[in-house]
Design a protein around this motif. Sequence first.
Motif, short mmCIF file in Angstrom:
data_model
loop_
_atom_site.label_atom_id
_atom_site.label_comp_id
_atom_site.label_asym_id
_atom_site.label_seq_id
_atom_site.Cartn_x
_atom_site.Cartn_y
_atom_site.Cartn_z
N UNK A 1 10.34 37.87 55.83
CA UNK A 1 10.92 37.78 54.49
C UNK A 1 10.01 36.98 53.58
N UNK A 2 9.43 35.92 54.10
CA UNK A 2 8.50 35.12 53.28
C UNK A 2 7.29 35.94 52.86
N UNK A 3 6.78 36.74 53.79
CA UNK A 3 5.61 37.59 53.46
C UNK A 3 5.98 38.66 52.43
N UNK A 4 7.18 39.20 52.55
CA UNK A 4 7.64 40.20 51.59
C UNK A 4 7.83 39.58 50.21
N UNK A 5 8.38 38.37 50.18
CA UNK A 5 8.55 37.68 48.91
C UNK A 5 7.20 37.42 48.24
N UNK A 6 6.25 37.06 49.06
CA UNK A 6 4.91 36.80 48.52
C UNK A 6 4.28 38.08 47.98
N UNK A 7 4.46 39.18 48.69
CA UNK A 7 3.84 40.44 48.26
C UNK A 7 4.48 40.94 46.97
N UNK A 8 5.82 40.95 46.91
CA UNK A 8 6.51 41.49 45.73
C UNK A 8 6.66 40.46 44.61
N UNK A 9 6.31 39.19 44.94
CA UNK A 9 6.46 38.11 43.96
C UNK A 9 7.90 38.07 43.43
N UNK A 10 8.82 38.13 44.37
CA UNK A 10 10.25 38.16 44.05
C UNK A 10 11.01 37.59 45.23
N UNK A 11 12.14 36.94 44.98
CA UNK A 11 12.91 36.32 46.06
C UNK A 11 13.62 37.36 46.94
N UNK A 12 13.89 38.53 46.40
CA UNK A 12 14.55 39.64 47.10
C UNK A 12 15.99 39.32 47.50
N UNK A 13 16.21 38.23 48.20
CA UNK A 13 17.56 37.79 48.57
C UNK A 13 17.81 36.41 47.98
#
Length: 325
Positions: free
Chosen positions: A41-53
Motif C-alpha cells: 500500500x505504501x508503494x502504491x501511494x507513492x506511485x499514485x501520489x495519493x493516499x488511496x485509503x
Amino acid sequence: MRFNKLDLNLLVVLDALLSTRSVSRAAERLFLSQPATSLSLSRLREYFKDELLLPVGKTQVLTPLAAELLKPVRDVLLQMQTITRASPTFDPATSARRFIVESSDYVISVLLSEVVRRATKLAPLMQFDLRAISPQTAEHLNSGEVDLLIAPEFAIVQGHPAEQLFEDTFSCLVCIDHSIKGKKMTVDQYFDAAHVGVEWGGGRRVTYDARLISTGKRVRRQDVISPNFTLVPELLVGTSRIATLPTRLARQMAQRVPLRVTRCPIEIPRFAEKLQWHKYQERDPAISWLRSLLREVALGLPAVDSIDARRASSKQPPTPKRRVR
C-alpha cells in the motif's frame, strides 16, 4: 514486471485493497501478511501520489482517485485472467475448476440440482459454490467474483451478455386437505384467502407475480412472508393459506410434502430465467462448457401447462375472463 514504472504485481494488491477497503482483509484474501500488504500500500501511494485509503472512524474509505481506479483495475485483472485461462481444448473430466453461481433457491431446486448431478459424472473434480442472489449481486458480477448469474429479467445486470434458459408459469399450492376442492379456484376464493408470500434475495425482492398483482385493484392478504421459496411448504402445511409459486417448483414440492397444486385463477404471464456472465469471460472455455450444460438441462425440464397452449391445441375460442375487481 513493470509497466510505466509500476510493478504489475501491485495491481493484484491494489484490487484487493480497493474492493475490501481494509489492509487486513486484503491480506487475508491474498494470503499475505499484514506487514507485506501495508508495504505494498505504501508503494502504491507513492506511485499514485495519493493516499488511496483514508481512515474515517473505525473504517477506511476510498479517496476520489481510488474510487476512479476501482473498476478499471478490476477490468484489467479480469482480462488478464481470461488470457491465462485461454486454451485450445477444455477437458471437463480432468478440470478442478471451482464455479461460483448466484441464483434463487427456486432455480437451485428446479435446475441447478440436476446440473450438479450431471457434472458429478462428467466432471468429477469440478466444484460448485451456489450462492443466493443478494443486494450485492450486481457488484459481484461486475467484479468477476461470481462466474454465472441466473435471474429473472428484472434482476439481470446491465452491461454483460445474457441468454434465456427457460420459462415457467405460476400455479397455486395449498394443503392437501384444503377446503378448495379439485383443481379449480375462483378469483374471489383467491383474494379472500390468506397467502404465504416470498420476498427473496436478501434485499427483500418481491416475486414476479407479486409485482404484477400489486398493480391491480385487488391485493392479496399476505399473512406470512417467507425469506425464500424453500420454506413455503412448512408454512402451508396444516393451514388454509395459499402460495403462488412457479409451476415446476410447486409440483416438485407437492411430491415431497402433503400439498397439492391448483390452477391460479389470476392470469399471470409466464416469466423467463436468464443466464448471465461477465463480458470478459465470454470465451472462457470452462464457463462456455458449463453454459452448454445448463442449456442442455434447461431444455430437458418437464413442460408446464399453458392456458394459451391448451386453447390453441383444442382450437376452441377462449372463454370470457372474469374481471378482477
